[in-house]
Design a protein around this motif. Structure first.
Motif, PDB file in Angstrom:
ATOM      1  N   UNK A 274       0.838  -1.197   0.000  1.00 14.21           N
ATOM      2  CA  UNK A 274       0.000   0.000   0.000  1.00 14.21           C
ATOM      3  C   UNK A 274       0.874   1.249   0.000  1.00 14.21           C
ATOM      4  N   UNK A 275       0.539   2.191  -0.869  1.00 14.59           N
ATOM      5  CA  UNK A 275       1.238   3.465  -0.951  1.00 14.59           C
ATOM      6  C   UNK A 275       0.856   4.344   0.236  1.00 14.59           C
ATOM      7  N   UNK A 276       1.819   5.039   0.807  1.00 11.90           N
ATOM      8  CA  UNK A 276       1.566   5.904   1.957  1.00 11.90           C
ATOM      9  C   UNK A 276       1.328   7.344   1.511  1.00 11.90           C
ATOM     10  N   UNK A 277       0.471   8.045   2.240  1.00 12.32           N
ATOM     11  CA  UNK A 277       0.234   9.459   1.968  1.00 12.32           C
ATOM     12  C   UNK A 277       1.503  10.262   2.227  1.00 12.32           C
ATOM     13  N   UNK A 278       1.620  11.397   1.558  1.00 15.90           N
ATOM     14  CA  UNK A 278       2.809  12.237   1.734  1.00 15.90           C
ATOM     15  C   UNK A 278       2.896  12.811   3.159  1.00 15.90           C
ATOM     16  N   UNK A 279       1.755  12.920   3.857  1.00 17.41           N
ATOM     17  CA  UNK A 279       1.791  13.470   5.205  1.00 17.41           C
ATOM     18  C   UNK A 279       1.902  12.381   6.275  1.00 17.41           C
ATOM     19  N   UNK A 280       2.155  11.132   5.856  1.00 17.40           N
ATOM     20  CA  UNK A 280       2.263  10.037   6.809  1.00 17.40           C
ATOM     21  C   UNK A 280       3.541  10.186   7.634  1.00 17.40           C
ATOM     22  N   UNK A 281       3.419   9.926   8.938  1.00 14.46           N
ATOM     23  CA  UNK A 281       4.573  10.088   9.833  1.00 14.46           C
ATOM     24  C   UNK A 281       5.682   9.099   9.512  1.00 14.46           C
ATOM     25  N   UNK A 307      10.027  -2.084   9.977  1.00 18.84           N
ATOM     26  CA  UNK A 307       9.392  -1.197  10.945  1.00 18.84           C
ATOM     27  C   UNK A 307       8.191  -1.896  11.567  1.00 18.84           C
ATOM     28  N   UNK A 308       8.314  -2.260  12.825  1.00 21.19           N
ATOM     29  CA  UNK A 308       7.218  -2.888  13.576  1.00 21.19           C
ATOM     30  C   UNK A 308       6.643  -4.117  12.872  1.00 21.19           C
ATOM     31  N   UNK A 309       7.509  -4.965  12.395  1.00 24.49           N
ATOM     32  CA  UNK A 309       7.082  -6.204  11.761  1.00 24.49           C
ATOM     33  C   UNK A 309       6.692  -6.066  10.298  1.00 24.49           C
ATOM     34  N   UNK A 310       6.721  -4.847   9.759  1.00 25.15           N
ATOM     35  CA  UNK A 310       6.415  -4.621   8.354  1.00 25.15           C
ATOM     36  C   UNK A 310       7.623  -4.003   7.664  1.00 25.15           C
ATOM     37  N   UNK A 311       7.577  -3.917   6.338  1.00 20.44           N
ATOM     38  CA  UNK A 311       8.684  -3.351   5.579  1.00 20.44           C
ATOM     39  C   UNK A 311       8.274  -2.013   4.968  1.00 20.44           C
ATOM     40  N   UNK A 312       9.163  -1.043   5.098  1.00 21.05           N
ATOM     41  CA  UNK A 312       8.990   0.258   4.449  1.00 21.05           C
ATOM     42  C   UNK A 312       9.954   0.330   3.265  1.00 21.05           C
ATOM     43  N   UNK A 313       9.421   0.688   2.098  1.00 18.91           N
ATOM     44  CA  UNK A 313      10.231   0.825   0.888  1.00 18.91           C
ATOM     45  C   UNK A 313      10.146   2.276   0.432  1.00 18.91           C
ATOM     46  N   UNK A 314      11.302   2.936   0.355  1.00 18.89           N
ATOM     47  CA  UNK A 314      11.352   4.339  -0.060  1.00 18.89           C
ATOM     48  C   UNK A 314      11.969   4.439  -1.450  1.00 18.89           C
ATOM     49  N   UNK A 351       9.622  11.641  -3.957  1.00 15.60           N
ATOM     50  CA  UNK A 351       9.724  10.419  -3.165  1.00 15.60           C
ATOM     51  C   UNK A 351       8.354   9.782  -2.936  1.00 15.60           C
ATOM     52  N   UNK A 352       8.327   8.470  -2.942  1.00 14.80           N
ATOM     53  CA  UNK A 352       7.126   7.738  -2.554  1.00 14.80           C
ATOM     54  C   UNK A 352       7.517   6.668  -1.551  1.00 14.80           C
ATOM     55  N   UNK A 353       6.620   6.415  -0.605  1.00 21.09           N
ATOM     56  CA  UNK A 353       6.869   5.452   0.460  1.00 21.09           C
ATOM     57  C   UNK A 353       5.800   4.366   0.390  1.00 21.09           C
ATOM     58  N   UNK A 354       6.224   3.120   0.402  1.00 18.43           N
ATOM     59  CA  UNK A 354       5.303   1.988   0.311  1.00 18.43           C
ATOM     60  C   UNK A 354       5.465   1.116   1.545  1.00 18.43           C
ATOM     61  N   UNK A 355       4.342   0.764   2.134  1.00 14.66           N
ATOM     62  CA  UNK A 355       4.315  -0.151   3.276  1.00 14.66           C
ATOM     63  C   UNK A 355       3.888  -1.524   2.779  1.00 14.66           C
ATOM     64  N   UNK A 356       4.605  -2.567   3.205  1.00 15.89           N
ATOM     65  CA  UNK A 356       4.275  -3.910   2.751  1.00 15.89           C
ATOM     66  C   UNK A 356       4.619  -4.948   3.818  1.00 15.89           C
ATOM     67  N   UNK A 357       3.892  -6.051   3.774  1.00 19.86           N
ATOM     68  CA  UNK A 357       4.208  -7.185   4.650  1.00 19.86           C
ATOM     69  C   UNK A 357       5.180  -8.139   3.974  1.00 19.86           C
ATOM     70  N   UNK A 358       5.600  -7.796   2.752  1.00 19.66           N
ATOM     71  CA  UNK A 358       6.468  -8.670   1.956  1.00 19.66           C
ATOM     72  C   UNK A 358       7.909  -8.203   2.053  1.00 19.66           C
ATOM     73  N   UNK A 359       8.805  -9.140   2.255  1.00 20.79           N
ATOM     74  CA  UNK A 359      10.234  -8.845   2.221  1.00 20.79           C
ATOM     75  C   UNK A 359      10.752  -9.243   0.840  1.00 20.79           C
ATOM     76  N   UNK A 360      11.133  -8.253   0.061  1.00 19.16           N
ATOM     77  CA  UNK A 360      11.551  -8.526  -1.320  1.00 19.16           C
ATOM     78  C   UNK A 360      12.491  -7.435  -1.799  1.00 19.16           C
ATOM     79  N   UNK A 361      12.987  -7.587  -3.017  1.00 14.36           N
ATOM     80  CA  UNK A 361      13.815  -6.570  -3.629  1.00 14.36           C
ATOM     81  C   UNK A 361      12.973  -5.313  -3.859  1.00 14.36           C
TER      82      UNK A 361
END
Length: 471
Positions: A274-281, A307-314, A351-361
């Motif tokens: 899921x893509x994160x909003x630009x104002x997301x902390x 981050x807290x059991x999930x992956x952040x991709x920037x 920049x875009x930030x994506x939150x995911x439960x998947x660990x991948x490239x």
């Protein structure tokens, strides 16, 4: 010489006709009376042929000078052949399934799918568009708008038949699931629970659907009509209970996923992106951009962090970053933002930030996110079609029939796209562009004769690489 020509000659000789001769010119038989005379100059016999007329299987001898007086003039039609051949070939595997599942209206389904894959075609234009196409499948659909409206209602109401098609397309491979929704109508005709108010609290009807695409074939496999309001991930999860969620990845809209919904997804053990909003902390999380890749010739820098059991991709799109910076300075120049706001926004430019439960490239996750754009672009065409077709949609079942037809258009579109990509032409050619180019290959029908017009050289080259046979 064909047997029917020999038979005609035999009949004429039995009638006493003599010196009849058949000459073939460009593959067509013409009748001559051939005799000989004495040439005093050469002092030898000389053959003299007198043209009598053209010989046809249907009308026999059409005598010279009598065409238009007694012989009927053959009608001539010119039809788009190349695009029809490609669509028929790509849908060939599914046609028997459609015939079995929808025995009454399968031909109308094919006509709607073909005409709407070629471009924007509301119901009132389907008949004219279908008549332009070469009928390579030799079918006779009723393309009158009222007949199509009745067919759409029948399709939308027959869930068992739809499931037959979905089962045929199902695969053991992993699937991407997209949540899609759009405002449809102000009409109070639609009172089913699947139609809901939108998130902007405006009283408009809204349809919520989920579409799945197989990762091995990249073809749509099924769709779900989602109950509840937009933003309820619980409704989406409940709708997927009859499927193997372990083999699914949800590619979700950022508007639909709150922190509570993230918890639901984790508890349900359904992989998501899921893509994160630009104002997301979460943008404040320090992530080093140590990787890079190219996406459609654009340089993308990338990094990831747990981050807290999930992956952040920037990701940082270098071209987008420059454009956003220019825009921010223009806003500063006209006084729409101050320097403090400029400084804050410059940190996230491009920049875009994506939150995911998947660990991948990082590149794999980025392409998953971008795949949603193509699906939404196709959906935009569908939205416009529904809006112009409102006069022909008498109840909700017709709308659900529309959705099924659009699903088939998705399927055919991705089949053509896969063919283009296998030929390594995707950089220069989209499915829409390919169908437009192939529409320039015509079939000319005159009487009982059919022939394909000369294929332009550049289309011959494309057809060769895509292995398209126009014969």
């Amino acid at each position: 010489m064909e047997e029917w020509i020999r038979t005609w000659l035999k009949v004429q000789r039995e009638k006493g006709e003599k010196c009849i001769e058949i000459k073939k010119i460009q593959g067509k038989p013409y009748v001559y009376r051939s005799t000989t005379t004495y040439d005093r100059t050469t002092k030898s016999p000389k053959k003299v042929s007198t043209y009598l007329g053209r010989l046809t299987k249907e009308h026999g001898l059409i005598a010279k000078g009598t065409r238009g007086k007694g012989a009927p003039i053959q009608s001539r039609g010119v039809y788009e052949h190349g695009n029809a051949v490609l669509m028929a070939e790509e849908l060939s595997e599914l046609i028997p399934v459609l015939r079995e599942a929808f025995p009454i209206c399968w031909q109308e389904i094919i006509a709607l799918t073909f005409t709407r894959t070629t471009g924007f075609t509301p119901l009132v234009r389907v008949e004219d568009t279908w008549e332009k196409l070469d009928n390579v499948l030799d079918i006779t659909p009723d393309c009158n708008p009222r007949a199509l409206s009745r067919a759409l209602a029948a399709i939308g109401n027959d869930h068992a038949a739809q499931q037959t098609v979905f089962r045929h397309l199902s695969t053991q491979a992993h699937q991407l699931v997209y949540d899609l929704s759009f405002v449809f109508s102000r009409s109070d005709v639609f009172n089913r629970g699947e139609f809901n108010n939108n998130t902007d609290t405006v009283w408009l009807r809204q349809i919520n659907i989920a579409l799945s695409i197989a990762t091995d074939t990249r073809l749509p496999t099924r769709f779900w009509i989602l109950p509840g309001t937009v933003g309820e991930v619980a409704s989406l999860i409940a709708s997927l209970t009859d499927s193997d969620t372990a083999k699914m990845t949800l590619v979700l809209d950022r508007r639909t996923v709150s922190e509570a919904n993230e918890t639901l997804l984790q508890e349900g053990k359904i992989p998501f992106v899921v893509l994160q909003r630009r104002d997301n902390i979460r943008y404040a999380t320090r992530i080093h951009l140590i990787d890079y890749f190219f996406y459609r010739k654009q340089l993308i820098r990338a990094g990831k962090r747990e981050s807290n059991g999930l992956m952040l991709y920037l990701y940082e799109d270098t071209d987008l970053k420059m454009e956003e910076k220019k825009t921010l300075y223009r806003l500063l120049e006209v006084g729409q933002i101050d320097r403090k706001t400029l400084k804050q926004r410059m940190k996230r430019a491009g920049r875009i930030l994506i939150l995911s439960s998947i660990v991948a490239d990082p590149q794999e996750i980025y392409e998953l996110y971008k795949s949603r754009n193509m699906v939404e672009d196709r959906l935009d065409v569908f939205k416009d079609l529904l809006l112009v077709d409102k006069p022909h949609l008498k109840d909700a079942t017709a709308v659900f029939g529309h959705i099924f037809i659009e699903f088939l258009c998705f399927y055919l579109y991705y089949r053509i796209l896969d063919r283009i990509e296998q030929a390594e032409l995707s950089v220069h050619l989209s499915p829409e562009e390919l169908l437009l180019k192939l529409s320039k290959v015509y079939m000319v029908a005159s009487g009982g004769d059919k022939r394909i017009t000369e294929v332009p050289e550049h289309i011959q080259e494309i057809a060769g690489r895509l292995r398209i046979d126009f014969a």
